[in-house]
Design a protein around this motif. Structure first.
Motif, mmCIF file in Angstrom:
data_model
loop_
_atom_site.group_PDB
_atom_site.id
_atom_site.type_symbol
_atom_site.label_atom_id
_atom_site.label_comp_id
_atom_site.label_asym_id
_atom_site.label_seq_id
_atom_site.Cartn_x
_atom_site.Cartn_y
_atom_site.Cartn_z
ATOM 1 N N ALA A 123 0.820 -1.213 0.000
ATOM 2 C CA ALA A 123 0.000 0.000 0.000
ATOM 3 C C ALA A 123 0.853 1.261 0.000
ATOM 4 C CB ALA A 123 -0.942 0.005 1.200
ATOM 5 N N MET A 124 2.044 1.171 0.586
ATOM 6 C CA MET A 124 2.926 2.333 0.675
ATOM 7 C C MET A 124 3.811 2.527 -0.546
ATOM 8 S SD MET A 124 4.154 2.372 4.588
ATOM 9 C CE MET A 124 4.827 4.005 4.329
ATOM 10 N N THR A 125 3.977 1.505 -1.361
ATOM 11 C CA THR A 125 4.959 1.585 -2.439
ATOM 12 C C THR A 125 4.375 1.459 -3.843
ATOM 13 O OG1 THR A 125 5.439 -0.779 -2.277
ATOM 14 C CG2 THR A 125 6.817 0.716 -0.958
ATOM 15 N N GLU A 126 3.125 1.067 -3.958
ATOM 16 C CA GLU A 126 2.530 0.904 -5.278
ATOM 17 C C GLU A 126 1.595 2.067 -5.578
ATOM 18 O OE1 GLU A 126 0.925 -2.924 -6.180
ATOM 19 O OE2 GLU A 126 2.681 -3.959 -5.359
ATOM 20 N N PRO A 127 1.848 2.773 -6.684
ATOM 21 C CA PRO A 127 1.035 3.941 -7.028
ATOM 22 C C PRO A 127 -0.468 3.671 -7.040
ATOM 23 C CG PRO A 127 2.977 3.891 -8.407
ATOM 24 C CD PRO A 127 2.965 2.594 -7.621
ATOM 25 N N LYS A 128 -0.878 2.483 -7.479
ATOM 26 C CA LYS A 128 -2.313 2.192 -7.551
ATOM 27 C C LYS A 128 -2.960 2.252 -6.165
ATOM 28 C CE LYS A 128 -2.049 -2.842 -7.173
ATOM 29 N NZ LYS A 128 -2.286 -4.118 -7.830
ATOM 30 N N HIS A 129 -2.178 2.072 -5.110
ATOM 31 C CA HIS A 129 -2.688 2.186 -3.744
ATOM 32 C C HIS A 129 -2.500 3.607 -3.192
ATOM 33 C CE1 HIS A 129 -3.529 -2.045 -3.384
ATOM 34 N NE2 HIS A 129 -2.283 -2.363 -3.668
ATOM 35 N N LEU A 130 -1.333 4.177 -3.418
ATOM 36 C CA LEU A 130 -1.017 5.503 -2.864
ATOM 37 C C LEU A 130 -2.068 6.554 -3.207
ATOM 38 C CD1 LEU A 130 2.821 5.647 -3.442
ATOM 39 C CD2 LEU A 130 1.692 6.055 -1.263
ATOM 40 N N VAL A 131 -2.584 6.510 -4.413
ATOM 41 C CA VAL A 131 -3.543 7.531 -4.838
ATOM 42 C C VAL A 131 -4.843 7.506 -4.023
ATOM 43 C CG1 VAL A 131 -2.613 7.701 -7.178
ATOM 44 C CG2 VAL A 131 -4.486 6.097 -6.708
ATOM 45 N N HIS A 132 -5.072 6.434 -3.274
ATOM 46 C CA HIS A 132 -6.303 6.307 -2.486
ATOM 47 C C HIS A 132 -6.179 6.851 -1.067
ATOM 48 C CE1 HIS A 132 -8.461 4.068 -5.514
ATOM 49 N NE2 HIS A 132 -7.373 3.343 -5.703
ATOM 50 N N TRP A 133 -4.950 6.946 -0.543
ATOM 51 C CA TRP A 133 -4.835 7.310 0.873
ATOM 52 C C TRP A 133 -3.788 8.371 1.204
ATOM 53 C CZ3 TRP A 133 -0.207 6.775 3.334
ATOM 54 C CH2 TRP A 133 0.734 5.921 2.740
ATOM 55 N N TYR A 134 -2.874 8.680 0.316
ATOM 56 C CA TYR A 134 -1.745 9.538 0.670
ATOM 57 C C TYR A 134 -2.118 11.017 0.598
ATOM 58 C CZ TYR A 134 3.168 10.454 1.543
ATOM 59 O OH TYR A 134 4.350 10.832 2.127
ATOM 60 N N HIS A 135 -2.765 11.495 1.640
ATOM 61 C CA HIS A 135 -3.103 12.906 1.803
ATOM 62 C C HIS A 135 -3.356 13.154 3.287
ATOM 63 C CE1 HIS A 135 -6.980 10.869 1.487
ATOM 64 N NE2 HIS A 135 -7.440 11.830 2.255
ATOM 65 N N ALA A 136 -3.236 14.391 3.696
ATOM 66 C CA ALA A 136 -3.449 14.711 5.104
ATOM 67 C C ALA A 136 -4.870 15.221 5.329
ATOM 68 C CB ALA A 136 -2.421 15.724 5.594
ATOM 69 N N ASP A 137 -5.160 16.386 4.821
ATOM 70 C CA ASP A 137 -6.452 17.020 5.076
ATOM 71 C C ASP A 137 -7.563 16.441 4.212
ATOM 72 O OD1 ASP A 137 -5.416 18.746 6.988
ATOM 73 O OD2 ASP A 137 -4.971 20.306 5.530
ATOM 74 N N GLU A 138 -8.754 16.398 4.791
ATOM 75 C CA GLU A 138 -9.922 15.953 4.050
ATOM 76 C C GLU A 138 -10.158 16.922 2.890
ATOM 77 O OE1 GLU A 138 -11.298 13.051 4.566
ATOM 78 O OE2 GLU A 138 -9.984 12.772 6.282
ATOM 79 N N GLY A 139 -10.645 16.405 1.790
ATOM 80 C CA GLY A 139 -10.901 17.227 0.626
ATOM 81 C C GLY A 139 -9.736 17.247 -0.351
#
Length: 147
Positions: free
Chosen positions: A26-42
């Protein structure tokens, strides 16, 4: 400005209810990163590029809710040891590392150490990075539920 942050690092740790291999994926594959790698909502993560090797580059796009503060987070990997550790230098020369420790078949401890930047306070940066890994935990729960 927070010049007192210069050359200072901070460590954040938490326990994730997922196997170490899934956390690494989840941390190293782009297909996963795009779903969770952000801090603030929105905020969104419209793209992620990861060349997971020493000397490899990464680029992760961040889209702000109003589209006016979009930016790209990028750097170079200095260490990649699957599925336990990665270290990198951000393009602004700050160091960072992520260490995963298997606590059991479905539990992983994540420890993230990062160099502070001088625009935001240490508390703001701790909160932002903590939220990123809260979102990882939420995303991992959706992957585990689908397994």
């Amino acid at each position: 400005m927070h010049p007192e942050n210069k050359d200072k690092t901070v460590t954040i740790a938490r326990v994730l209810n997922a196997p170490i291999a899934l956390v690494w994926e989840a941390m190293t594959e782009p297909k996963h990163l795009v779903h969770w790698y952000h801090a603030d909502e929105g905020w969104t993560t419209p793209f992620a590029e990861m060349d997971m090797k020493k000397g490899g580059k990464f680029r992760i796009g961040f889209g702000s809710p109003d589209g006016k503060n979009d930016f790209v987070f990028s750097g170079t990997f200095t260490e990649v040891t699957p599925p336990k550790r990665m270290a990198y230098t951000m393009d602004d020369s700050r160091p960072a590392s992520v260490t995963l420790t298997e606590l059991g078949p479905k539990q992983t401890r994540i420890e993230v150490t990062f160099g502070l930047e001088t625009t935001y306070s240490e508390a703001q940066q701790r909160e932002g990075w903590t939220l990123i890994y809260v979102h990882l935990e939420e995303y991992l729960a959706t992957l585990s539920a689908g397994a």
